[in-house]
Scaffold this active site. Structure first.
Site, PDB file in Angstrom:
ATOM      1  N   GLU B  59       6.145-123.851 -33.890  1.00  0.00           N
ATOM      2  CA  GLU B  59       6.457-124.851 -32.861  1.00  0.00           C
ATOM      3  C   GLU B  59       7.915-124.818 -32.433  1.00  0.00           C
ATOM      4  O   GLU B  59       8.247-125.202 -31.317  1.00  0.00           O
ATOM      5  CB  GLU B  59       6.065-126.251 -33.337  1.00  0.00           C
ATOM      6  N   PHE B 121      -3.643-138.536 -42.749  1.00  0.00           N
ATOM      7  CA  PHE B 121      -3.395-137.099 -42.819  1.00  0.00           C
ATOM      8  C   PHE B 121      -2.594-136.639 -41.599  1.00  0.00           C
ATOM      9  O   PHE B 121      -2.965-136.909 -40.460  1.00  0.00           O
ATOM     10  CB  PHE B 121      -4.719-136.327 -42.899  1.00  0.00           C
ATOM     11  N   GLN B 122      -1.488-135.972 -41.835  1.00  0.00           N
ATOM     12  CA  GLN B 122      -0.591-135.458 -40.799  1.00  0.00           C
ATOM     13  C   GLN B 122      -0.037-136.543 -39.877  1.00  0.00           C
ATOM     14  O   GLN B 122       0.219-136.305 -38.702  1.00  0.00           O
ATOM     15  CB  GLN B 122      -1.278-134.342 -39.992  1.00  0.00           C
ATOM     16  N   LYS B 171      -5.024-139.984 -31.107  1.00  0.00           N
ATOM     17  CA  LYS B 171      -6.304-139.305 -30.969  1.00  0.00           C
ATOM     18  C   LYS B 171      -7.272-140.116 -30.098  1.00  0.00           C
ATOM     19  O   LYS B 171      -7.938-139.577 -29.214  1.00  0.00           O
ATOM     20  CB  LYS B 171      -6.900-139.089 -32.378  1.00  0.00           C
ATOM     21  N   MET B 484      29.575-114.532 -37.840  1.00  0.00           N
ATOM     22  CA  MET B 484      30.531-115.566 -37.474  1.00  0.00           C
ATOM     23  C   MET B 484      31.030-116.337 -38.692  1.00  0.00           C
ATOM     24  O   MET B 484      32.198-116.707 -38.774  1.00  0.00           O
ATOM     25  CB  MET B 484      29.908-116.527 -36.445  1.00  0.00           C
TER      26      MET B 484
END
Ligand SMILES: Cc1ncc(C[n+]2csc(CCOP(=O)(O)OP(=O)(O)O)c2C)c(N)n1
Lengths: 177, 572
Positions: B59, B121-122, B171, B484
């Site tokens: 993602e 969940f999640q 949802k 760097m």
């Protein structure tokens, strides 16, 4: 550390979920403590008003005021020092009724501090005092020393500017193109 | 063709969501599916022909791709992800878009509203997590809010100072059946995207500029975001004012514009930095005085009167106290300013920049881009690619030395030609951002410069490039270390190279495994031919250049130093 003084920030906002968090995180990022916080509906329907006090220097206050104001759901934010404001806090004190009654100077205290008695049982009495922090604190100290205080609570500051009107409506227009 | 149902038929929230995106003119989104976004993905399946979805490999790749897309196209980048880990993986990119003012709309699936707050969940607190790093964030808990929320999100993301918006859609809102009725949000009473221009301040600014003998303009990304490149150039030319850009302001002015004197800041051009502390009037336009630009604030431009043009009032006096603030949209305020100016010439003042450029060419630039002997240099790779693409390519960089050398030596002819992570400095930004850039400018060559460290932070996006056959030219500047950081260790930590060496894989083979052709180059003689091979081939390509660990980037102003304290690399 520069000169920190107590500022009162007034915020007008939409009444949306999560607004308090949006405001609070701007203080968090700068490491500023919120001294007092009071939120309620304003004179204008559907618009909420936050009154927040915090110690800071003016540069920071100016910055965070603008950063709060920038949030989409905030209508207007401004800051004042005490001299621009009429402000008040309210404090409640729960003390022992027998102790209160044996106190020789109960009347003196009530007069001196302009106390109201809200409720009373044989066991306890709830006193109310409105005033500035110093005043409600002075009463607390005196009661604690003389008869003890069971419970004590002080509200956040509420404040009104010394100018005539709620400043929101003119401010809302003044920024627009 | 499923569009334009209007209110004739019941649709699920997910279909309404997609219809709303189409209604906003979107034809591409970047994303990754999951349990709480599965009904949105089901809807996407029905709209395949109208809305392409680019399936990334992580993602973070989706959000950086959307950023690259937004930065090059000037449109909004849209991301769709699932709840919990899905949205959590986009956080870095959201923060990046916030600090770099990139218009992004992230749509995350969320658990059903009856489960909110139960550690389902999640489930994560998307609003709480994203509020500090978004312009606006909103949880949609029923389908009726979808069209309104999408329209509001697009309006907020794009207007005023742009930024990311997150819409968290539960949802149940995705599955509820409603009639689709498009709405158009184009004003919000609590939101003032463009503050009103103060005419009195504008006159004071004009007076200062008219009297100025040594005016200097600092140009930021605000000019690009406001599509005010032409207005800027008109202003600079009319008053004959030299201008330097911030890193994100690069390409607002063509590289060969005589009034363009280079880049500001820690690794900027000598003249740009020194002259900041010599000019009499400093005109900051759509820039925010980042500490990488100003160095020590106590010694920054103290001699100058400062005028600050910005759309965001909260930028005024945030870092640098200014004498005059001109709030508003630079596309309008600059032309309004010109009307108050008298035409000027500052030939002598401008010439003083030229001698400093000569000094920089001699001390730094020539050695970096045209070394005759010795090992390959980062600068010469960038220079050669820039020459070969004739200033027409879009430059995308990752973060580190590759970024600084990339932006120092790449040349631009047109605006929106640079995509880089400025305010956040996000390693791993480059590869996915280049993917997004290609979709924004399919006819332009996209050149990504990336270090071996940053490449491996989002290297999985080679899979995205493979699957969608995305023509991105990847130039890997491989110095086998976190260059760097190593540079700082060399300069400021007594060469104690703590955890900056990297044992690297065979990158060309990795690319090959994804079906991406490539070549590794370590000799100067091979460089030109390989660059040409890369550019002539259609499709993605990996050009790895093998460089020494000892690569250093100069000039450099040490952190917190005065901007006139410039290291050139020839110090004892
Ligand atoms: C996500 C992230 N982690 C750490 C850093 C700190 N950092 C800045 S530059 C750099 C080194 C980059 O190395 P590399 O990608 O190989 O590029 P080079 O500097 O060698 O060109 C690091 C670790 C960062 N900017 N971003």
């Amino acid at each position: 550390m520069k000169n920190k003084i107590l500022y009162t920030i007034t915020i007008f906002s939409e009444n949306t979920v999560g607004l308090l968090n949006q405001v609070a995180i701007i203080f968090t990022r700068r490491g500023l403590n919120i001294e007092t916080l009071s939120v309620s509906t304003s004179a204008l329907k559907g618009i909420h008003k936050f009154t927040i006090t915090t110690f800071a220097d003016e540069e920071i206050i100016e910055n965070i005021t603008k950063q709060i104001d920038k949030r989409v759901d905030i209508l207007k934010t401004y800051y004042n020092t005490d001299k621009d404001l009429i402000f008040q806090e309210i404090a409640l004190y729960k003390v022992s009724t027998p102790n209160l009654l044996i106190l020789k100077s109960t009347e003196d205290i009530v007069r001196k501090y302009n106390i109201r008695i809200l409720d009373m049982t044989e066991v306890w009495t709830v006193l109310e005092k409105t005033g500035h922090y110093d005043e409600t604190q002075a009463l607390f100290s005196e009661l604690s020393a003389q008869i003890g205080v069971f419970q004590f609570i002080r509200s956040g500051r509420i404040a009104i500017t010394k100018s005539n009107i709620e400043r929101l409506s003119d401010m809302l227009d003044s920024n627009r193109n | 063709m499923l569009t334009n149902y209007k209110s004739t038929k019941l649709l699920s929230g997910s279909y309404v969501l997609v219809e709303s995106l189409l209604n906003k003119g979107m034809n591409i989104v970047f994303g990754y599916p999951g349990g709480q976004a599965i009904t949105i993905y089901d809807a996407l399946y029905s709209y395949k022909n109208e809305l392409s979805h680019i399936l990334v490999r992580h993602e973070q790749g989706a959000i950086h791709a959307a950023q690259g897309y937004a930065r090059v196209s000037g449109k909004i980048g849209v991301v769709i992800v699932t709840s919990g880990p899905g949205i959590a993986n986009t956080i870095t990119g959201i923060a990046d878009a916030m600090i770099d003012s990139t218009p992004i709309v992230v749509i995350s699936g969320q658990v059903s509203s009856d489960l909110l707050g139960t550690d389902a969940f999640q489930e994560i607190d998307v609003i709480g997590i994203t509020q500090p790093i978004t312009k606006w964030t909103y949880q949609i808990r029923n389908a009726n809010e979808i069209t309104w929320a999408i329209s509001r999100a697009f309006y907020i993301a794009k207007t005023g100072r742009p930024g990311p918006v997150v819409l968290d859609i539960t949802k149940n809102a995705q599955t509820e059946q409603i009639f689709y009725n498009p709405v158009d949000v184009n004003s919000i009473r609590s939101y003032v995207p463009v503050p009103k221009l103060n005419k009195i301040s504008l006159q004071s600014a004009a007076d200062l500029i008219n009297l100025s003998k040594k005016p200097f303009a600092l140009v930021g990304q605000g000019v690009i975001l406001g599509n005010a490149e032409k207005e800027l150039l008109n202003f600079l030319k009319y008053s004959d004012i030299p201008a330097a850009t911030t890193m994100l302001g690069l390409s607002a002015l063509p590289s060969n514009e005589p009034l363009n004197v280079g880049m500001l800041g820690m690794h900027g051009n000598i003249a740009a930095n020194l002259k900041t502390n010599e000019c009499d009037v400093l005109i900051a336009i759509g820039m925010r005085f980042d500490d990488r630009v100003t160095g020590n604030l106590n010694t920054y431009a103290k001699q100058a009167k400062i005028i600050h043009f910005d759309i965001d009032p909260s930028e005024i006096n945030k870092n640098v106290k200014v004498d005059i603030a001109i709030l508003g949209d630079v596309k309008k305020t600059l032309p309004a300013l010109i009307k108050l100016l008298t035409k000027a010439l500052h030939t002598n003042w401008r010439n003083t920049f030229k001698s400093l450029l000569k000094q920089e060419i001699k001390a730094v630039i020539k050695k970096e881009i045209e070394p005759q002997v010795g090992p390959l240099k980062m600068g010469e790779v960038v220079h050669k690619v820039s020459e070969a693409t004739e200033g027409n390519a879009v430059l995308v960089t990752d973060v580190g030395q590759n970024q600084i050398i990339g932006i120092r030596y790449f040349k631009y002819k047109q605006t929106r030609s640079l995509v880089t992570s400025g305010g956040l400095g996000t390693m791993g930004f480059g590869l996915p951002a280049a993917i997004g850039a290609k979709f924004a400018a399919p006819n332009r060559t996209i050149c990504l410069f990336v270090g071996d460290g940053g490449f491996q932070m989002t290297i999985q996006e080679l899979g995205t490039i493979m699957q969608s056959n995305i023509d991105v030219k990847i130039i890997l500047l491989n110095n086998n270390c976190l260059g760097m950081v190593r540079q700082w260790q060399k300069l400021f930590f007594k060469e104690r190279y703590s955890e900056t060496n990297m044992d690297n894989p065979n990158f060309v083979q990795i690319a090959a495994a994804y079906g991406i052709p490539g070549k590794s180059v370590s000799k100067r003689e091979e460089l030109d031919v390989t660059i040409h091979e890369m550019l002539e081939r259609k499709g993605p390509y990996l050009l790895e250049t093998k460089l020494l660990q000892e690569t250093m980037v100069y000039p450099m102003i040490p952190v917190g130093s005065c901007i006139t304290n410039i290291l050139l690399g020839n110090e004892k």
